[in-house]
Design a protein around this motif. Structure first.
Motif, PDB file in Angstrom:
ATOM      1  N   THR A  65      27.181  59.645  41.052  1.00  0.00           N
ATOM      2  CA  THR A  65      27.701  58.300  41.221  1.00  0.00           C
ATOM      3  C   THR A  65      27.965  58.057  42.711  1.00  0.00           C
ATOM      4  O   THR A  65      27.746  58.942  43.540  1.00  0.00           O
ATOM      5  CB  THR A  65      28.990  58.123  40.406  1.00  0.00           C
ATOM      6  N   ILE A  66      28.436  56.848  43.060  1.00  0.00           N
ATOM      7  CA  ILE A  66      28.682  56.537  44.465  1.00  0.00           C
ATOM      8  C   ILE A  66      29.679  57.535  45.059  1.00  0.00           C
ATOM      9  O   ILE A  66      29.502  58.028  46.178  1.00  0.00           O
ATOM     10  CB  ILE A  66      29.174  55.091  44.619  1.00  0.00           C
ATOM     11  N   THR A  67      30.744  57.818  44.313  1.00  0.00           N
ATOM     12  CA  THR A  67      31.618  58.945  44.655  1.00  0.00           C
ATOM     13  C   THR A  67      31.303  60.049  43.661  1.00  0.00           C
ATOM     14  O   THR A  67      31.769  60.009  42.520  1.00  0.00           O
ATOM     15  CB  THR A  67      33.104  58.545  44.572  1.00  0.00           C
ATOM     16  N   PRO A  68      30.480  61.034  44.030  1.00  0.00           N
ATOM     17  CA  PRO A  68      29.987  62.014  43.065  1.00  0.00           C
ATOM     18  C   PRO A  68      31.078  62.961  42.574  1.00  0.00           C
ATOM     19  O   PRO A  68      32.082  63.211  43.257  1.00  0.00           O
ATOM     20  CB  PRO A  68      28.909  62.768  43.853  1.00  0.00           C
ATOM     21  N   THR A  69      30.851  63.473  41.372  1.00  0.00           N
ATOM     22  CA  THR A  69      31.788  64.398  40.734  1.00  0.00           C
ATOM     23  C   THR A  69      31.043  65.624  40.258  1.00  0.00           C
ATOM     24  O   THR A  69      29.919  65.518  39.753  1.00  0.00           O
ATOM     25  CB  THR A  69      32.487  63.724  39.535  1.00  0.00           C
ATOM     26  N   LEU A  70      31.656  66.792  40.418  1.00  0.00           N
ATOM     27  CA  LEU A  70      31.086  68.033  39.916  1.00  0.00           C
ATOM     28  C   LEU A  70      31.953  68.527  38.765  1.00  0.00           C
ATOM     29  O   LEU A  70      33.162  68.706  38.924  1.00  0.00           O
ATOM     30  CB  LEU A  70      31.027  69.098  41.015  1.00  0.00           C
ATOM     31  N   TYR A  71      31.326  68.706  37.597  1.00  0.00           N
ATOM     32  CA  TYR A  71      32.011  69.230  36.415  1.00  0.00           C
ATOM     33  C   TYR A  71      31.626  70.698  36.231  1.00  0.00           C
ATOM     34  O   TYR A  71      30.450  71.058  36.418  1.00  0.00           O
ATOM     35  CB  TYR A  71      31.607  68.437  35.166  1.00  0.00           C
ATOM     36  N   ILE A  72      32.575  71.519  35.878  1.00  0.00           N
ATOM     37  CA  ILE A  72      32.293  72.943  35.662  1.00  0.00           C
ATOM     38  C   ILE A  72      32.736  73.350  34.255  1.00  0.00           C
ATOM     39  O   ILE A  72      33.669  72.774  33.680  1.00  0.00           O
ATOM     40  CB  ILE A  72      33.000  73.824  36.716  1.00  0.00           C
ATOM     41  N   TRP A  73      32.012  74.323  33.730  1.00  0.00           N
ATOM     42  CA  TRP A  73      32.335  74.818  32.386  1.00  0.00           C
ATOM     43  C   TRP A  73      31.917  76.276  32.274  1.00  0.00           C
ATOM     44  O   TRP A  73      30.845  76.639  32.776  1.00  0.00           O
ATOM     45  CB  TRP A  73      31.610  73.982  31.322  1.00  0.00           C
ATOM     46  N   PRO A  74      32.723  77.107  31.615  1.00  0.00           N
ATOM     47  CA  PRO A  74      34.095  76.835  31.176  1.00  0.00           C
ATOM     48  C   PRO A  74      35.016  76.574  32.366  1.00  0.00           C
ATOM     49  O   PRO A  74      34.691  76.919  33.495  1.00  0.00           O
ATOM     50  CB  PRO A  74      34.499  78.122  30.451  1.00  0.00           C
ATOM     51  N   THR A  75      36.176  75.981  32.101  1.00  0.00           N
ATOM     52  CA  THR A  75      37.136  75.773  33.173  1.00  0.00           C
ATOM     53  C   THR A  75      37.746  77.116  33.554  1.00  0.00           C
ATOM     54  O   THR A  75      37.836  78.020  32.718  1.00  0.00           O
ATOM     55  CB  THR A  75      38.241  74.790  32.752  1.00  0.00           C
ATOM     56  N   PRO A  76      38.142  77.294  34.827  1.00  0.00           N
ATOM     57  CA  PRO A  76      38.622  78.611  35.283  1.00  0.00           C
ATOM     58  C   PRO A  76      39.820  79.117  34.475  1.00  0.00           C
ATOM     59  O   PRO A  76      40.761  78.366  34.202  1.00  0.00           O
ATOM     60  CB  PRO A  76      39.003  78.354  36.744  1.00  0.00           C
ATOM     61  N   VAL A  77      39.772  80.383  34.156  1.00  0.00           N
ATOM     62  CA  VAL A  77      40.861  80.995  33.401  1.00  0.00           C
ATOM     63  C   VAL A  77      42.031  81.347  34.311  1.00  0.00           C
ATOM     64  O   VAL A  77      43.165  81.500  33.850  1.00  0.00           O
ATOM     65  CB  VAL A  77      40.370  82.249  32.644  1.00  0.00           C
ATOM     66  N   ASP A  78      41.768  81.451  35.627  1.00  0.00           N
ATOM     67  CA  ASP A  78      42.826  81.728  36.590  1.00  0.00           C
ATOM     68  C   ASP A  78      42.408  81.186  37.958  1.00  0.00           C
ATOM     69  O   ASP A  78      41.415  80.455  38.070  1.00  0.00           O
ATOM     70  CB  ASP A  78      43.141  83.237  36.656  1.00  0.00           C
ATOM     71  N   THR A  79      43.134  81.539  38.999  1.00  0.00           N
ATOM     72  CA  THR A  79      42.890  80.998  40.332  1.00  0.00           C
ATOM     73  C   THR A  79      42.112  81.959  41.224  1.00  0.00           C
ATOM     74  O   THR A  79      42.124  81.820  42.452  1.00  0.00           O
ATOM     75  CB  THR A  79      44.221  80.646  41.022  1.00  0.00           C
ATOM     76  N   SER A  80      41.400  82.903  40.638  1.00  0.00           N
ATOM     77  CA  SER A  80      40.719  83.926  41.439  1.00  0.00           C
ATOM     78  C   SER A  80      39.333  83.493  41.902  1.00  0.00           C
ATOM     79  O   SER A  80      38.653  84.244  42.593  1.00  0.00           O
ATOM     80  CB  SER A  80      40.598  85.231  40.640  1.00  0.00           C
ATOM     81  N   TYR A  81      38.919  82.282  41.539  1.00  0.00           N
ATOM     82  CA  TYR A  81      37.553  81.843  41.839  1.00  0.00           C
ATOM     83  C   TYR A  81      37.529  80.798  42.957  1.00  0.00           C
ATOM     84  O   TYR A  81      38.403  79.932  43.051  1.00  0.00           O
ATOM     85  CB  TYR A  81      36.896  81.229  40.609  1.00  0.00           C
ATOM     86  N   THR A  82      36.493  80.879  43.778  1.00  0.00           N
ATOM     87  CA  THR A  82      36.172  79.829  44.738  1.00  0.00           C
ATOM     88  C   THR A  82      34.731  79.420  44.508  1.00  0.00           C
ATOM     89  O   THR A  82      33.857  80.281  44.346  1.00  0.00           O
ATOM     90  CB  THR A  82      36.350  80.305  46.188  1.00  0.00           C
ATOM     91  N   LEU A  83      34.486  78.126  44.457  1.00  0.00           N
ATOM     92  CA  LEU A  83      33.144  77.617  44.225  1.00  0.00           C
ATOM     93  C   LEU A  83      32.494  77.297  45.573  1.00  0.00           C
ATOM     94  O   LEU A  83      33.103  76.670  46.437  1.00  0.00           O
ATOM     95  CB  LEU A  83      33.205  76.354  43.370  1.00  0.00           C
ATOM     96  N   TYR A  84      31.254  77.736  45.748  1.00  0.00           N
ATOM     97  CA  TYR A  84      30.486  77.425  46.951  1.00  0.00           C
ATOM     98  C   TYR A  84      29.277  76.602  46.561  1.00  0.00           C
ATOM     99  O   TYR A  84      28.577  76.936  45.590  1.00  0.00           O
ATOM    100  CB  TYR A  84      30.058  78.711  47.674  1.00  0.00           C
ATOM    101  N   MET A  85      29.036  75.526  47.308  1.00  0.00           N
ATOM    102  CA  MET A  85      27.983  74.569  46.954  1.00  0.00           C
ATOM    103  C   MET A  85      27.107  74.286  48.170  1.00  0.00           C
ATOM    104  O   MET A  85      27.626  73.918  49.233  1.00  0.00           O
ATOM    105  CB  MET A  85      28.615  73.253  46.477  1.00  0.00           C
ATOM    106  N   TYR A  86      25.802  74.444  47.993  1.00  0.00           N
ATOM    107  CA  TYR A  86      24.866  73.987  49.010  1.00  0.00           C
ATOM    108  C   TYR A  86      24.567  72.515  48.718  1.00  0.00           C
ATOM    109  O   TYR A  86      23.941  72.190  47.712  1.00  0.00           O
ATOM    110  CB  TYR A  86      23.584  74.805  48.986  1.00  0.00           C
ATOM    111  N   CYS A  87      25.042  71.644  49.600  1.00  0.00           N
ATOM    112  CA  CYS A  87      24.913  70.206  49.391  1.00  0.00           C
ATOM    113  C   CYS A  87      24.058  69.582  50.485  1.00  0.00           C
ATOM    114  O   CYS A  87      24.178  69.950  51.664  1.00  0.00           O
ATOM    115  CB  CYS A  87      26.287  69.540  49.404  1.00  0.00           C
ATOM    116  N   MET A  88      23.192  68.641  50.106  1.00  0.00           N
ATOM    117  CA  MET A  88      22.488  67.849  51.096  1.00  0.00           C
ATOM    118  C   MET A  88      23.308  66.608  51.384  1.00  0.00           C
ATOM    119  O   MET A  88      23.615  65.829  50.470  1.00  0.00           O
ATOM    120  CB  MET A  88      21.084  67.453  50.637  1.00  0.00           C
ATOM    121  N   LEU A  89      23.646  66.421  52.644  1.00  0.00           N
ATOM    122  CA  LEU A  89      24.474  65.298  53.062  1.00  0.00           C
ATOM    123  C   LEU A  89      23.622  64.180  53.651  1.00  0.00           C
ATOM    124  O   LEU A  89      22.471  64.392  54.035  1.00  0.00           O
ATOM    125  CB  LEU A  89      25.508  65.759  54.092  1.00  0.00           C
TER     126      LEU A  89
END
Length: 229
Positions: free
Chosen positions: A131-155
């Motif tokens: 969308t104009i303001t894009p959203t990223l959905y993840i599944w399953p949702t994190p079970v704890d705070t030990s994860y960091t998501l890294y994304m290669y994005c074209m700007l």
């Protein structure tokens, strides 16, 4: 005879140089350009860059972004200058060991078909909502705070800005940009030259885009990225 000893073209080149080149290709002298002519060219450059966003991945605009994940996080928004998300992986550090695992991309219909979107666990999949303001959905949702998501994005490319600004493109793309701009200016001011200039612009674009690739062995992987439901 000696070499110049400089390699600044396309790095410290003001966009005025590209504008002058484009106008000269349609038969206009750079010295005769008015302020309105310059603004017209800057506006056409903006539309040209918009077209480039639709013609494939611009490697120089691929950035690695990160997002710390919190427990139960289902989605998060990205900046509106994100054109596309190319790859996503999660990082987890445990016992001093860091592990990166790729996530699989799924379509809108596949994400919609997940019965429990709030199910917690180890993130495995993502859906990128463009969308104009894009959203990223993840599944399953994190079970704890030990994860960091890294994304290669074209700007998006930076706006052209003032004539004294440098263009947000590498040197190897300058001929394609000048050619594309010349074709657009010809459509406005010199229609009789447009056909030839458009052919030249397409050729220069093809050369630049063929070079703007990762030079690695080809692997064929099925994808649903082009699907529409």
């Amino acid at each position: 005879m000696s070499l110049s000893g400089t390699t600044t073209f396309g790095i410290a080149t003001e966009q005025q140089s590209v504008i002058d080149e484009a106008y000269e290709r349609i038969g206009r002298e750079a010295s005769d350009l008015s302020a309105n002519d310059i603004q017209s060219a800057i506006r056409s450059l903006s539309y040209l860059f918009s077209e480039y966003s639709n013609r494939g991945v611009n490697l120089w605009k691929v950035n690695l972004l990160s997002q710390a994940l919190t427990t139960g996080l289902q989605s998060f928004t990205l900046n509106s200058n994100n054109v596309d998300v190319l790859q996503v992986y999660r990082r987890q550090t445990s016992g001093g060991v860091t592990t990166d695992i790729m996530l699989s991309e799924i379509s809108r219909s596949e994400y919609a078909a997940i019965p429990n979107k709030q199910q917690t666990g180890t993130p495995q999949q993502y859906y990128f909502e463009r969308t104009i303001t894009p959203t990223l959905y993840i599944w399953p949702t994190p079970v704890d705070t030990s994860y960091t998501l890294y994304m290669y994005c074209m700007l998006m490319q930076d706006d052209p800005g003032a004539p004294t600004a440098t263009l947000d493109a590498p040197q190897r793309w300058f001929d394609a940009i000048a050619g594309g701009l010349a074709a657009r200016l010809a459509e406005k001011w010199s229609p009789d030259r447009m056909a030839v200039l458009q052919v030249n612009a397409n050729r220069a674009f093809d050369f630049a885009s063929a070079e703007d690739t990762e030079k690695v062995p080809t692997r064929i992987v099925p994808s649903m990225r082009g699907a529409r439901f």
